[in-house]
Motif scaffolding. Structure first.
Motif, PDB file in Angstrom:
ATOM      1  N   VAL A 510      -3.404  18.809 134.394  1.00 40.14           N
ATOM      2  CA  VAL A 510      -3.667  18.680 132.949  1.00 40.14           C
ATOM      3  C   VAL A 510      -3.997  20.061 132.407  1.00 40.14           C
ATOM      4  O   VAL A 510      -4.942  20.708 132.868  1.00 40.14           O
ATOM      5  N   SER A 511      -3.208  20.526 131.452  1.00 36.99           N
ATOM      6  CA  SER A 511      -3.404  21.884 130.956  1.00 36.99           C
ATOM      7  C   SER A 511      -4.535  21.987 129.945  1.00 36.99           C
ATOM      8  O   SER A 511      -5.149  23.047 129.811  1.00 36.99           O
ATOM      9  N   GLN A 541       1.316  21.069 125.521  1.00 42.77           N
ATOM     10  CA  GLN A 541      -0.013  20.498 125.284  1.00 42.77           C
ATOM     11  C   GLN A 541       0.095  19.126 124.627  1.00 42.77           C
ATOM     12  O   GLN A 541      -0.672  18.209 124.946  1.00 42.77           O
ATOM     13  N   ASP A 544       0.778  16.685 127.250  1.00 42.48           N
ATOM     14  CA  ASP A 544      -0.465  16.406 127.971  1.00 42.48           C
ATOM     15  C   ASP A 544      -1.333  15.419 127.208  1.00 42.48           C
ATOM     16  O   ASP A 544      -1.909  14.488 127.792  1.00 42.48           O
ATOM     17  N   SER A 548      -2.395  11.781 128.676  1.00 40.99           N
ATOM     18  CA  SER A 548      -3.829  11.486 128.809  1.00 40.99           C
ATOM     19  C   SER A 548      -4.229  10.317 127.927  1.00 40.99           C
ATOM     20  O   SER A 548      -5.015   9.453 128.336  1.00 40.99           O
ATOM     21  N   ARG A 591       7.707  13.435 132.911  1.00 34.54           N
ATOM     22  CA  ARG A 591       6.482  13.337 133.713  1.00 34.54           C
ATOM     23  C   ARG A 591       6.106  11.894 134.013  1.00 34.54           C
ATOM     24  O   ARG A 591       5.587  11.599 135.088  1.00 34.54           O
ATOM     25  N   GLY A 658      -9.184  14.211 130.102  1.00 35.44           N
ATOM     26  CA  GLY A 658      -8.566  15.319 130.820  1.00 35.44           C
ATOM     27  C   GLY A 658      -9.532  16.140 131.640  1.00 35.44           C
ATOM     28  O   GLY A 658      -9.108  17.011 132.404  1.00 35.44           O
TER      29      GLY A 658
END
Length: 692
Positions: A510-511, A541, A544, A548, A591, A658
């Motif tokens: 997770v960035s 992002q 992500d 999430s 993903r 996250g």
């Protein structure tokens, strides 16, 4: 026909309200709307139990329509030989409530057989309630009073209650012995039998109830002082040293109005923390000298001082006959009653017996109740850095009483105790830690210095940093001393999440850490992300955030169908902003190929099936989206607030996602229920992270 549960007391004062509250709470997790009904009331619209349940469970009918008849009307009809007319009238009023609610909790009558009660001639109480339960198609829960009885007597009464109800043709769901003196094993029956302990804080009257019953005049004290519980009485008639030996926590001191010495001594003892009184009653209609009253007021005790015309003996005798009632005005008592019910009654077993099918509609109350239940099922320790804040302390009492989580409050223990005493809340089971003097501060400083050495943080600077409650609390989470942290009631979002970003950091893969709000609409729960943290996420992002948010939705019982929002649906528009959303959508699909995701898509096409059919036919998400991912913080923050204010939605969050371990932020305008919900969410996140 609605599912109906009828709570009938065997004798006056059995504690039906506690059982009715617990059953309503249980049913609210299974169905979208819970109704309440009382066959008989003393005065239309004035019944405190009906008001409490109607407000708590958002019953849309006026309180006056939730009752069948008054006791006076019932007595008159029975006296005229029109008993069946009375039954018909009550059943008709009940059906009007049943038509509006898929589930109804019925609280039985409160009259006695004895003529001196003023209701002579009314039918025998248990037979009356059993007959109504049968007419309503309701299952019956008889409740008996266990106060002052031993185990054998209570066991015999439980068996008799069951067989008496069966003999009367009622279908018994369970038998409950309330206010039992100690944990005990009840006899085996064909139905479950439960014992709920006697809790003084539930059965005790408040100062306000005593004042009303005594027709007292209030000399000092605000509304909070009137909400204190009266756990006992102390008569002040001796000298000051003797009085001080007899003062106990929760006592209402009763003394003649001319005993200024005892009034001042009791007030001083309360302020000094020697004892925590409920209040003071001055008898004989004597008002103390104005100079004495000014001194009492300057002591700022937070207690009510009442004046009555009767003497001390009459006042004590009258006070001892007063019993407390659950009401809207005493949420502390309500939470304690719920905690006692949930601790001793097997809710899952009752739910199975009720055979309630969970509604596809998810109301705010159902969602909030599910949070509490899930957090209780896997109890975690949560640290609250703002340990002296009034809302935090009030939420702490509720969380502890309902067994939602174990709690650590940060602050000077003496100051926390003083503040709790001022507010009249019980946080005694919470751990209190002072970051300034905690033995682990040096360990935390060394750990923080190691984590931030690349930023030039030295040990001395690190020691100063971890003295800050948010940094200290975050280190507790990082070192496993707590499972999660909730802060922000008095400090900014940045002050809460910066330590988490520095110390806990994001999970592998997770960035960025991001956030969601749970938007609780009238009939469903939506998930909005990110509305609080990342101002302008890039495509990676944004992907992500979507993944999430979908995981968070799943964790909290919302089936994720993800809408990647834009001002364009499909290929209807173009531009850098649309391209970013399109790229993020493709990343999500790569993903998580198992996720249902659509984008770019406009909000109306994501939520409205008719618009979706025109703009994006055949999509598995369009018109049915549950997770809404906004392209930037400006759009997300404004949208959630617009929906919250214009649609009357309840916004729960922000929930930060996250991170390796959960840390959540509160709004500085957070209410006590907001804090309770956020702590429950954090506890659930902590359990999920451990399983991960």
């Amino acid at each position: 026909m609605a599912l109906s549960v009828y709570v009938a007391g065997l004798g006056h004062g059995a504690g039906k309200s506690t059982v009715a509250l617990g059953l309503a709470e249980l049913l609210s997790r299974q169905v979208g709307r819970v109704g309440v009904f009382r066959p008989l009331v003393t005065e239309p619209g004035a019944d405190q139990t009906l008001r409490l349940l109607a407000e708590r469970y958002r019953v849309e009918l006026p309180v006056e329509e939730l009752a069948g008849a008054t006791y006076a009307e019932a007595a008159a009809l029975v006296a005229d030989g029109r008993r069946e007319e009375l039954i018909s009238r009550i059943v008709e009023r009940y059906r009007a409530v049943e038509r509006r609610c898929p589930s109804v909790v019925v609280i039985g009558s409160d009259f006695d057989d004895a003529p001196e009660t003023g209701h002579g001639g009314l039918p025998r109480e248990l037979a009356f309630n059993a007959r109504l339960a049968t007419e309503f198609g309701a299952v019956l829960v008889p409740v008996l009073d266990g106060r002052g009885q031993d185990a054998d007597a209570i066991g015999g009464a439980v068996r008799s209650a069951y067989h008496d109800c069966e003999d009367l043709g009622a279908t018994v769901l369970a038998v409950i012995a309330n206010r039992v003196p100690a944990p005990l094993r009840l006899p085996e029956l064909p139905v479950p039998a439960y014992a709920i302990p006697d809790l003084p804080v539930v059965s005790a009257p408040t100062v306000a109830e005593v004042a009303t019953a005594l027709r007292a005049t209030r000399l000092t004290g605000d509304d909070a002082a009137l909400r204190r519980d009266v756990l006992g009485f102390v008569v002040g008639a001796a000298q000051v040293p003797t009085l001080l030996d007899h003062l106990v926590d929760g006592a209402l001191m009763i003394t003649p109005g001319d005993r200024a010495d005892l009034l001042l001594a009791a007030s001083a003892a309360h302020v000094a923390g020697q004892v925590s009184l409920a209040g003071l009653v001055l008898t004989l209609g004597i008002r103390p000298d104005d100079r004495v009253m000014r001194l009492v007021e300057r002591l700022n005790t937070g207690l009510a001082v009442l004046s009555v015309r009767t003497d001390s003996f009459e006042t004590v005798a009258a006070s001892s006959r007063i019993s407390g009632r659950l009401s809207v005005d005493n949420p502390r008592k309500v939470q304690t009653a719920l905690g006692a019910f949930e601790e001793r009654v097997d809710g899952e077993e009752l739910a199975r017996r009720l055979r309630v099918t969970r509604s596809v509609r998810v109301t705010p109350l159902m969602f909030e109740n599910d949070l509490i239940e899930r957090a209780r099922g896997d109890r975690r320790r949560i640290v609250l850095p703002e340990g002296c804040d009034e809302r935090i302390l009030r939420a702490t009492e509720i969380l502890l009483r309902r067994g939602v989580a174990d709690l650590t409050l940060l602050g000077d223990p003496a100051e926390v105790a003083r503040r709790a005493r001022e507010l009249g809340v019980d946080v005694g089971r919470a751990e209190v830690v002072d970051p300034a003097t905690a033995p682990c501060r040096d360990e935390f400083a060394a750990g923080y210095a190691q984590l931030r050495r690349h930023k030039g943080v030295r040990l001395e600077l690190a020691r100063d940093a971890v003295g800050d409650p948010n940094y200290f609390g975050t280190m507790m989470v990082a070192t496993g001393r707590a499972d999660g942290m909730v802060s922000g009631a008095t400090r900014s979002t940045a002050a809460t999440i910066r330590p988490a970003f520095e110390i806990i950091k994001t999970r592998p893969g997770v960035s960025v850490a991001s956030s969601v709000f749970f938007m609780l609409l009238a009939d469903r729960v939506l998930v909005y992300g990110d509305c609080a943290i990342i101002p302008d996420p890039d495509a990676g992002q944004l992907a992500d955030i979507a993944v999430s948010s979908a995981e968070t939705a799943t964790r909290f019982g919302v089936e994720p169908r993800v809408a990647m929002l834009s001002y364009s649906t499909g290929t209807s528009g173009s531009g850098a902003d649309v391209d970013k959303v399109a790229a993020a959508t493709e990343l999500v699909r790569k993903r998580r190929p198992d996720l249902l995701v659509e984008g770019p898509i406009q909000y109306d096409a994501a939520i409205d099936p008719q618009v979706a059919a025109a703009k994006l036919p055949g999509s598995a998400v369009a018109g049915r989206a549950t997770v809404f991912v906004f392209p930037d913080l400006n759009t997300g923050n404004n949208t959630y607030k617009a929906v919250q204010r214009s649609a009357g939605a309840v916004a729960v969050g922000p929930v930060i996602q996250g991170l390796r371990r959960p840390v959540n932020d509160l709004s500085r305008g957070a209410t006590v229920p907001d804090i309770v919900n956020t702590v429950a969410i954090t506890a659930i996140q902590a359990a999920a992270e451990e399983q991960r």
